[in-house]
Write an enzyme that holds these catalytic residues in place. Structure first.
Site, PDB file in Angstrom:
ATOM      1  N   ASP A   1     111.130 -47.786  65.872  1.00  0.00           N
ATOM      2  CA  ASP A   1     109.678 -47.776  65.705  1.00  0.00           C
ATOM      3  C   ASP A   1     109.238 -48.668  64.541  1.00  0.00           C
ATOM      4  O   ASP A   1     110.047 -49.083  63.704  1.00  0.00           O
ATOM      5  CB  ASP A   1     109.189 -46.350  65.421  1.00  0.00           C
TER       6      ASP A   1
ATOM      7  N   LYS B   1     104.473 -49.106  67.561  1.00  0.00           N
ATOM      8  CA  LYS B   1     103.080 -48.967  67.977  1.00  0.00           C
ATOM      9  C   LYS B   1     102.171 -49.110  66.763  1.00  0.00           C
ATOM     10  O   LYS B   1     102.455 -48.575  65.693  1.00  0.00           O
ATOM     11  CB  LYS B   1     102.825 -47.606  68.622  1.00  0.00           C
TER      12      LYS B   1
ATOM     13  N   MET C   1      98.481 -40.283  60.081  1.00  0.00           N
ATOM     14  CA  MET C   1      97.689 -41.270  60.840  1.00  0.00           C
ATOM     15  C   MET C   1      96.186 -41.052  60.645  1.00  0.00           C
ATOM     16  O   MET C   1      95.407 -41.075  61.594  1.00  0.00           O
ATOM     17  CB  MET C   1      98.048 -41.199  62.330  1.00  0.00           C
TER      18      MET C   1
END
Length: 469
Positions: A251, A273, A386
């Site tokens: 990731d 991502k 996030m």
């Protein structure tokens, strides 16, 4: 080679330890683990040695000064006193009678030395610096400990159980060697290490009896938590699997330092991502893992933090379960714990917070849908993953539902790494404070009065710009 490495059987053999202090106690414990019959001779006995004797019927204490007659019938002698004359006498007497002797911290008087030991009985590994630097030997041992699974010894016992059958079924010896290499480094060994010992044994037996020359090469997937960034926070199991993987699927949040620990010739596939920019859709990642494993690859799926905390790890292994692919899940230190610790912000504290809640701050339809009434309750810690884009909405919503406008909040950027940066403020001030800042992912927010402890408890010194308050 200054010393010939040798392993000696001391089960029910007489061994003498001269001295009964703390150093002697450590040597006595080693001899006891080897099953020796131990005699301790010393004028003064420490509490530790007394306790060891109380729990070991093979240990006898003779409280007196050492004399040469004490070495009678001994297989091995260790002298661990702080008296140079006694140590020299013990060494001289032992040498006269050809009995191996070790004088602690005095290589010149030793006929053998005690190495740093990695114990995975019946597998034993030993590291020695020849007596020149015991600390260096212990550091090397620590590195080896991280590479050798605790179940390694039980795996050796399983191999011993089927050794005769393998010898009967597989010839010549070179083919047996290849067979065991595949077993001990392949999927059967990993089944064993992950606790599926009965299944591992069944597959081993089947391979021996039915297809020793066509050993199942089905791959498997290791879902590994890489932690928040600092390579030192990896688990031993994570490091071992990373160093044996054929393919690593990783990731965006996996740090460069951690990727450096992956096996050098492993294929690396980036599937990171970013907001509104996914290099590969989640469903495609799931299928990629399955496809690689079915082709016989050992696949590490390397995810920042912990794979089961906002890591979508559950979705990925559901696909593996559906397609009957072997997998392991290796937890990692989640960002909340790692970043908070490195920032000196305890997530719970008797005077500040009796609970802690992890939430994701992802925007959906330009809003954040959370249970604001619950989050606004005092005396708790809120950790937001996030949450950078939605921070202003989060802070306003918490104030709207009853949280104090001056409730402390901290932004931790690239926590646990040398680029760590901590910016603190309140629900009412931090969003504006960040508007003119250059913030780089990954980030984490911590809300609660525990943030007020940061100035006092911070301990980690990063190399980046100074913290801002």
């Amino acid at each position: 080679m200054d010393y010939f490495p040798l392993f000696i059987d001391l089960k029910n053999k007489n061994c003498l330890v001269v001295g009964a202090g703390e150093v002697a106690a450590r040597k006595i414990e080693l001899l006891a683990k080897a099953g020796a019959i131990i005699t301790v001779v010393a004028p003064e006995i420490s509490n530790n040695v007394t306790q060891l004797a109380a729990n070991n019927p093979k240990l006898e204490i003779i409280q007196k000064d050492f004399s040469p007659e004490d070495i009678a019938q001994q297989r091995l002698i260790i002298s661990a006193t702080n008296q140079a004359t006694i140590n020299a006498l013990v060494a001289e007497t032992a040498d006269t009678h050809n009995i191996p002797v070790n004088v602690v911290d005095n290589p010149g008087l030793c006929s053998f030395i005690v190495p740093a030991i990695i114990d995975r009985s019946p597998v034993i590994a030993a590291v020695s610096s020849g007596g020149t630097s015991p600390v260096l030997a212990r550091l090397l041992r620590a590195k080896l400990e991280s590479l050798i699974p605790p179940a390694f010894g039980r795996m050796a016992q399983l191999a011993e159980k089927y050794r005769a059958l393998v010898k009967e079924k597989i010839n010549p010896p070179a083919q047996r060697r290849i067979f065991w290499e595949k077993i001990l480094q392949g999927s059967i060994a990993e089944l064993f290490y992950s606790g599926k010992e009965a299944e591992a044994e069944a597959r081993l037996k089947d391979a021996i009896l039915n297809s020793p020359d066509k050993l199942d090469n089905t791959g498997e997937v290791y879902l590994v938590g890489a932690g928040p960034g600092d390579p030192d926070l990896l688990t031993f199991r994570a490091l071992r699997l990373m160093q044996q993987a054929d393919v690593v699927v990783y990731d965006r949040l996996v740090s460069d330092g951690i990727l450096e620990l992956v096996r050098r010739d492993a294929e690396k596939i980036y599937v990171g991502k970013q907001r509104d920019n996914h290099s590969l859709a989640q469903e495609s990642i799931n299928e990629l893992l399955a496809r690689l494993a079915k082709s016989g690859k050992r696949v590490v799926r390397l995810k920042g933090g912990d794979p089961f905390i906002f890591g979508r790890g559950g979705e990925e292994i559901e696909t593996l379960v559906e397609q009957n692919i072997n997998f392991q899940v290796v937890p990692g230190i989640t960002a909340a714990s790692g970043c908070a610790t490195y920032a000196g912000i305890p997530l719970t504290h008797r005077d500040h917070a009796q609970s802690c809640t992890f939430i994701t701050g992802h925007l959906k339809d330009n809003t954040v849908n959370l249970n604001w009434q619950q989050l606004a309750v005092p005396r708790q810690t809120i950790v937001i993953y996030m949450g950078l884009v939605g921070l202003e909405i989060i802070c306003k919503s918490m104030i709207q539902y009853g949280a104090a406008a001056d409730l402390p909040i901290a932004l931790i950027q690239q926590g646990t790494t040398h680029n760590q940066r901590v910016i603190t403020g309140t629900l009412s001030t931090l969003p504006d404070k960040l508007k003119n800042q250059s913030i780089h992912a990954p980030t984490l927010f911590i809300i609660g009065t525990v943030v007020s402890l940061h100035n006092t408890l911070k301990w980690f010194q990063a190399d980046s710009t100074p913290e801002e308050y």
